[in-house]
Design an enzyme around this catalytic site. Structure first.
Site, short mmCIF file in Angstrom:
data_model
loop_
_atom_site.label_atom_id
_atom_site.label_comp_id
_atom_site.label_asym_id
_atom_site.label_seq_id
_atom_site.Cartn_x
_atom_site.Cartn_y
_atom_site.Cartn_z
N LYS A 89 -25.89 -66.46 33.00
CA LYS A 89 -26.87 -65.41 32.72
C LYS A 89 -26.67 -64.19 33.60
CE LYS A 89 -29.90 -68.45 30.30
NZ LYS A 89 -29.12 -69.70 30.57
C1 LIG Z 1 -28.92 -70.58 29.54
C2 LIG Z 1 -27.82 -71.53 29.70
C3 LIG Z 1 -27.22 -72.15 28.60
C4 LIG Z 1 -27.69 -71.90 27.18
O1 LIG Z 1 -27.36 -70.62 26.74
P1 LIG Z 1 -28.15 -69.98 25.49
O2 LIG Z 1 -27.68 -68.59 25.41
O3 LIG Z 1 -29.61 -70.09 25.84
O4 LIG Z 1 -27.79 -70.80 24.32
C5 LIG Z 1 -26.18 -73.02 28.83
N1 LIG Z 1 -25.77 -73.31 30.09
C6 LIG Z 1 -26.34 -72.75 31.16
C7 LIG Z 1 -25.86 -73.11 32.51
C8 LIG Z 1 -27.37 -71.83 31.00
O5 LIG Z 1 -27.93 -71.27 32.09
#
Ligand SMILES: *Cc1c(COP(=O)(O)O)cnc(C)c1O
Length: 492
Positions: A110
């Protein structure tokens, strides 16, 4: 580029307005009216570094930003906050390629979007003559919260309030949030699960009276959640960059296509891959990997999205989600960009927790393959990969790697494969280390970082070293029914 709403095609706004608003009026999500073509060959892409790639991709979507504004945002975001100048390295392990998206401030994917969103948002406010203080409300299943707090901390003209499920995130994730510095940030624990947090945030955003009341005090809500197109667009960049990297590494030649496997929760990351494919990137299949909360797997199997099921806490908590918000954008596209139909499906979802798409819509899902891995398969994948190669992956990435193994076995498709690595193993050390050896079961999660450093030969990231000593700054807990009050308290 004009943006419209998945639930109301009469809405038309600029990119900067869509970023500022987050959610469209009436509760829909903003979508670009058309997906632009990349207009570059993979050899041309291979000549660009990460920032140049970011500019070439983002300028196609954020058409009301000047070159200077956009380049300024990119430079402030993708700098030494990342622990490698590559920003998003691609590592070959065995015969597959891992796209490492965990080299930013909070060692998870993120950061890729949340390090640039605050800059996109403040530029957007300026462009639209907004002088209110921007209040970011965010629900997090673990990673978004800290990444957003880190991105917005002490950015003038902004405040950020984060809701996380108390007891529903890892110890490291919680410590990362409750130790965050910054005069304008607050993290609040909620007695409930992630969906309770997310539903409350959506409800507050849709509450016109509440918005009017806070606007009288000079505040304006915006969203840092993955529904904001200011999150989605920066996520397209690393798929384009990864293709360039695969060319540089000699893994693909012009005319060849790749498969991409994405560990999925809210459907934001894989939707970005889908947009990259629509732009012309040579992607064959989009493999959607779920954990035991396999609502998306069932959707791809049956065409029925049904959230009426038990919510399971797993070793990959950032994927413990039953309402994948960004799926609404895919529903909109496969319905033929039909906002009335999309609105009807979303009304069914909010009333009965379930909807079923039509046969013609299902046919348009052929780019996707859905799979899931349970916690035992996930742990076995971490252990097997470590024993075969010495490479250590986190639980989310391991869900993807295990699902990819199943895909390959089921289809015999062994073309060049990119697995999206969404978190550093240092973020989930307990699950990762006990998968490798049960003897680590009783060691403190934070101390396990030292053990992981020894066995993996990688350095402990700065993000982990910091939280060992940092004092707790946020200790508020609210009931899931009290989240309006949490907002009022924060703005008081
Ligand atoms: C948020 C997240 C996901 C999922 O991603 P999305 O875009 O919500 O599908 C997968 N792995 C990690 C480590 C995340 O922080």
């Amino acid at each position: 580029m004009v943006y419209t709403s998945t639930r109301d095609n009469s809405i038309r706004v600029s990119a900067s307005e869509a970023i500022l608003r987050g959610l469209a009026p009436g509760g829909g999500l903003f979508v670009p009216e058309s997906i632009p073509a990349l207009g570059m060959s993979i050899e041309e892409i291979a000549k660009l570094d990460y920032r140049q790639t970011a500019y070439e991709v983002m300028k196609l979507f954020l058409t009301d930003f000047t070159e200077e504004e956009l380049k300024g945002c990119i430079e402030r975001a993708y700098d030494s906050k990342f622990d490698t100048p590559d920003i998003a390295p691609v590592k070959k392990v065995g015969d597959v390629y891992y796209l490492e998206l965990f080299h930013g401030a909070t060692i998870a994917f993120k950061d890729m979007a949340l390090s640039i969103l605050p800059h996109l948002l403040t530029v957007s406010a300026k462009k639209n003559n907004i002088h209110d203080e921007i209040v970011i409300l965010t629900a997090t299943s673990g990673d978004t919260g800290k990444a957003a707090m880190a991105g917005f901390a002490d950015v003038p003209g902004t405040r950020i309030l984060v809701f996380y499920p108390k007891g529903g995130v890892s110890k490291v994730q919680e410590r990362q949030m409750v130790t965050q510095k910054g005069e304008n940030v607050r993290a609040v624990g909620v007695k409930g699960n992630f969906d309770d947090c997310q539903s409350a945030v959506k409800k507050i955003f849709e509450d016109v009276d509440f918005a009017r009341r806070i606007s009288e005090k000079g505040f304006r809500f915006s969203s840092a959640n993955s529904i904001n197109i200011g999150r989605l667009v920066p996520q397209i960049v690393y798929y384009v960059y990864a293709c360039g990297e695969l060319v540089r590494q000699g893994a693909i030649k012009p005319g060849e296509r790749i498969n991409v496997t994405v560990p999925t929760g809210n459907f934001g990351n894989i939707l970005a891959a889908c947009y990259a494919k629509k732009m012309g990137l040579p992607i064959e299949r989009l493999i959607c990997a779920s954990n035991e909360n396999k609502v998306l797997f069932d959707f791809f199997e049956s065409g029925v999205y049904d959230r009426n099921r038990e919510f399971i806490l797993t070793s990959s908590p950032s994927m413990d989600i039953l309402i994948s918000s960004n799926l609404e954008r895919l529903i909109y596209h496969i319905s033929g960009d039909d906002s009335e139909r999309t609105a009807a499906f979303m009304a069914e979802l909010s009333e009965g927790g379930r909807y079923e798409i039509t046969g013609d819509m299902r046919e348009r899902l052929s780019d996707f393959y859905g799979g899931y891995a349970d916690q035992a398969m996930t742990a076995r994948k971490i252990s097997d990969l470590y024993r075969e190669s010495g490479y250590v992956i986190d639980t989310h990435t391991a869900v993807a790697a295990a699902v990819y193994d199943g895909f390959r076995k089921a289809t015999g498709d062994d073309r060049c494969s990119l697995i999206v690595s969404t978190a550093s193993p240092y973020k989930f050390t307990h699950s990762v280390m006990t998968a490798i050896d049960e003897k680590y079961g009783n060691t403190d999660e934070i101390e396990l970082a030292d053990e992981l450093e020894k066995i993996s030969g990688t350095d402990i990231p700065g993000a982990i070293r910091e939280i060992k000593e940092a004092p707790v700054r946020h200790d508020l807990v609210y009931d899931r029914t009290e989240l309006y009050k949490a907002v009022e308290d924060f703005l008081a």
